[in-house]
Scaffold this active site. Structure first.
Site, short mmCIF file in Angstrom:
data_model
loop_
_atom_site.label_atom_id
_atom_site.label_comp_id
_atom_site.label_asym_id
_atom_site.label_seq_id
_atom_site.Cartn_x
_atom_site.Cartn_y
_atom_site.Cartn_z
N ASP A 238 0.93 -0.82 -0.24
CA ASP A 238 0.47 -0.06 -0.15
C ASP A 238 1.06 1.41 -0.13
O ASP A 238 1.76 1.56 0.71
CB ASP A 238 -1.34 0.43 1.10
CG ASP A 238 -1.75 1.22 1.08
OD1 ASP A 238 -3.00 1.44 0.27
OD2 ASP A 238 -1.49 2.12 2.47
N GLU B 218 0.95 -0.03 -4.57
CA GLU B 218 0.77 1.51 -5.45
C GLU B 218 1.61 2.15 -5.25
O GLU B 218 2.04 2.40 -3.80
CB GLU B 218 -0.95 1.45 -4.43
CG GLU B 218 -1.77 2.53 -4.80
CD GLU B 218 -2.03 2.78 -2.84
OE1 GLU B 218 -3.38 3.81 -3.29
OE2 GLU B 218 -2.43 2.38 -2.16
#
Length: 585
Positions: free
Chosen positions: A258, A290
């Site tokens: 993330d 990400e």
């Protein structure tokens, strides 16, 4: 029948049945005591570098805490399980207690990945997800991605507020329940991915500041608080071991990291990826990022792929017509922006972003494979970060959305569906938590003030309509009714299942070595893209999100799929799609 365990340098490790070694890094504490339920506290041995260690007779199921100061006993930051949420005692776990049935599993090639992202709590925990696996296999997905499961405060949470990254939250089940989920997925030929958060800890239950303040940087802050210090070798190893732990002990097929743009130490990301690839050599493991920085260099070998927010944003403008916030960067010619993603990966490859006040973003990505990018129309962020958790099926024209889904599932980029997307779910997916007292009020107020920047929420009355994240009803509304058999749900399901079947049967076998050939906007709302597949055939996709018909350049080949009126090799009606395979290229 085999067991798997990964030995951690931190935490509680069973060295033999009935005997456990405890190890804690607490450089701010001169002494640390081990407190085991039902026993007198014992002083741990101080070692060099701020470590404290003790090996004693106790086995699996033992509850323990570390006394780091006279007035503070804390859970283990490397706890494998918690007995009473994040403030309670940690539990000694025997990793070998679970016997794996699918130990011959060696993973699947990345080109076969068709992702389905889900929230475990919304499915009833790990056992609830197991019950859905046959349905997902029948749908045709090949990879199930769990939103974060690291132990968080309360009975339910979005997942990105975890504070004990090695402990599956007990609200979802036990460690063995999670292993049984991964095991069953592998038996069904499904890959399992875990979303991990290495850029911050949640606001409730993180005690590291009290005894290991050097875990964090004093000179750098993130939106979630003090930045984690990835220059510190102990910190670097802590999170690398976490990645290896999920991949080795739980047999996940990959991780989604993330928001790595919030980790300034890029070299640590490379070290993590290199360590994973050097350690796990007996099966396929995939690492996905990400990364708002659009750092193409990280996709040149270290990491498998990146979630492509650029592609999402351009597609969202095309499907919905919304141009506020970060969508403004894609508003002028969204079809051209999406065409660039299909051909070159990122929209922003070093160009200035008007939304970011002219800041330059990204690096050149045209040399990368389409398989280095994960494409999606919806995910937890893009739905849950809206004030009312609106799904596309609730706000978009159905035909425009079907054009988007056809492009998503037939383009060579790796596709991702969000839970409920396959049945056209219109119920919201909201941001939810379970905080109490002042923190609960701060989270509710902060979220409403954040949306207060938008004209439609400029008044306090309008802001009060935004759901309170801490109310149980907010969580309950975010579940999907998969038992619905109405015409709307079944129609969407048939549409999505058919596209996935076509992808798996016709496109996936040809994806090895795929490369883009061209992509162009036909007008601001229509595009055409062409790829040379691994067998030298050509895949041509044309999508018209607008209401007006458009003409196409000549497109030879075999008709694979179309949606909408007058979709053929010479033109596209309003809101229509065409897929052609040219095997003579």
């Amino acid at each position: 029948m085999t067991t798997h365990r990964f030995e951690l340098s931190h935490g509680a490790t069973l060295v033999e049945p009935g005997r456990t070694r405890f190890r804690l890094w607490a450089p701010d504490s001169a002494t640390v005591g081990l407190e085991i339920d039902g026993r007198a506290p014992q002083l741990m041995q101080a070692e060099a570098g701020g470590w404290h260690r003790l090996e004693i007779d106790c086995g699996a199921g033992t509850r323990y805490r570390y006394r780091v100061s006279p007035d503070l006993a804390v859970p283990d930051p490397a706890s494998r399980a918690q007995a009473e949420d994040v403030h309670g005692p940690s539990v000694v776990v025997d990793p070998a207690a679970y016997t794996w049935r699918s130990d011959t599993w060696r993973g699947r090639p990345w080109r076969e990945a068709i992702f389905y992202e889900l929230h475990p709590g919304a499915f009833g925990g790990f056992r609830g997800v197991v019950e859905h696996l046959p349905r997902l296999k029948d749908l045709g997905v090949t990879a199930v991605e769990l939103m974060p499961i690291a132990d968080f405060f309360g009975a339910h949470n979005w997942g990105y507020d975890g504070v004990l990254p090695f402990a599956p939250d007990s609200a979802y089940g036990t460690p063995d329940d999670l292993k049984a989920l991964v095991d069953r997925a592998h038996e069904l030929d499904l890959m399992m991915f875990q979303d991990v958060v290495y850029n911050h800890f949640g606001p409730e239950g993180n005690y590291l500041h009290a005894y290991a303040s050097s875990f964090f940087r004093e000179d750098l802050h993130t939106p979630w608080g003090a930045a984690i210090d990835f220059c510190n070798p102990v910190v670097r190893r802590f999170f690398i071991e976490n990645a290896l732990y999920w991949l080795e002990e739980y047999r996940f097929d990959g991780l989604r990291l993330d928001a790595v743009h919030a980790i300034p130490e890029r070299d640590w990301l490379v070290e993590l990826a290199d360590t994973v690839h050097q350690t796990i050599t007996d099966r396929r493991v995939h690492l996905v990022l990400e990364n708002d920085d659009n750092d193409a260099g990280l996709l040149e070998g270290a990491f498998t792929a990146q979630w492509n927010d650029d592609a999402h944003h351009a597609a969202h403008v095309l499907v919905t017509g919304e141009t506020g916030g970060y969508y403004s960067d894609y508003a002028e010619n969204p079809a051209q922006a999406l065409a660039r993603c299909l051909e070159q990966g990122f929209v922003f490859q070093g160009e200035a972003s008007a939304y970011r006040d002219g800041a330059k973003r990204g690096s050149p990505s045209a040399h990368l494979s389409p398989l280095n990018f994960v494409f999606f129309l919806q995910n937890h962020d893009q739905i849950g970060n809206r004030a009312f958790g609106d799904r596309l099926a609730a706000i978009a024209d159905p035909d425009a959305l079907k054009v988007g889904l056809a492009l998503l599932l037939l383009a060579p980029q790796i596709p991702l569906l969000f839970m409920g997307e396959e049945v056209g779910a219109r119920d919201p997916f909201l941001y939810f938590a379970n905080y109490e007292g002042e923190l609960a009020e701060a989270v509710k107020t902060g979220r409403r003030k954040e949306f207060g920047k938008f004209p439609e929420f400029s008044t306090e009355e309008a802001q009060r309509r935004i759901p309170d994240p801490n109310k149980l009803d907010t969580f309950r509304k975010s579940r999907v009714d998969f038992a619905a058999t109405d015409e709307w749900s079944s129609g969407w399901l048939d549409f999505v299942r058919g596209l996935i079947h076509l992808r798996r049967e016709v496109i996936v076998p040809r994806l090895e070595g795929v490369r883009p050939a061209s992509a162009q906007a036909l007008n601001p709302h229509a595009l055409q893209a062409r790829w040379i597949l691994g067998d030298r055939s050509a895949l041509v996709l044309a999508a018209n999100f607008g209401a007006e018909p458009v003409r196409l350049p000549p497109v030879p080949g075999t008709h694979l799929f179309s949606h909408g009126a007058k979709a053929d090799a010479v033109g596209l009606g309003g809101k229509s799609f065409l897929a052609i395979l040219d095997e003579t290229s």
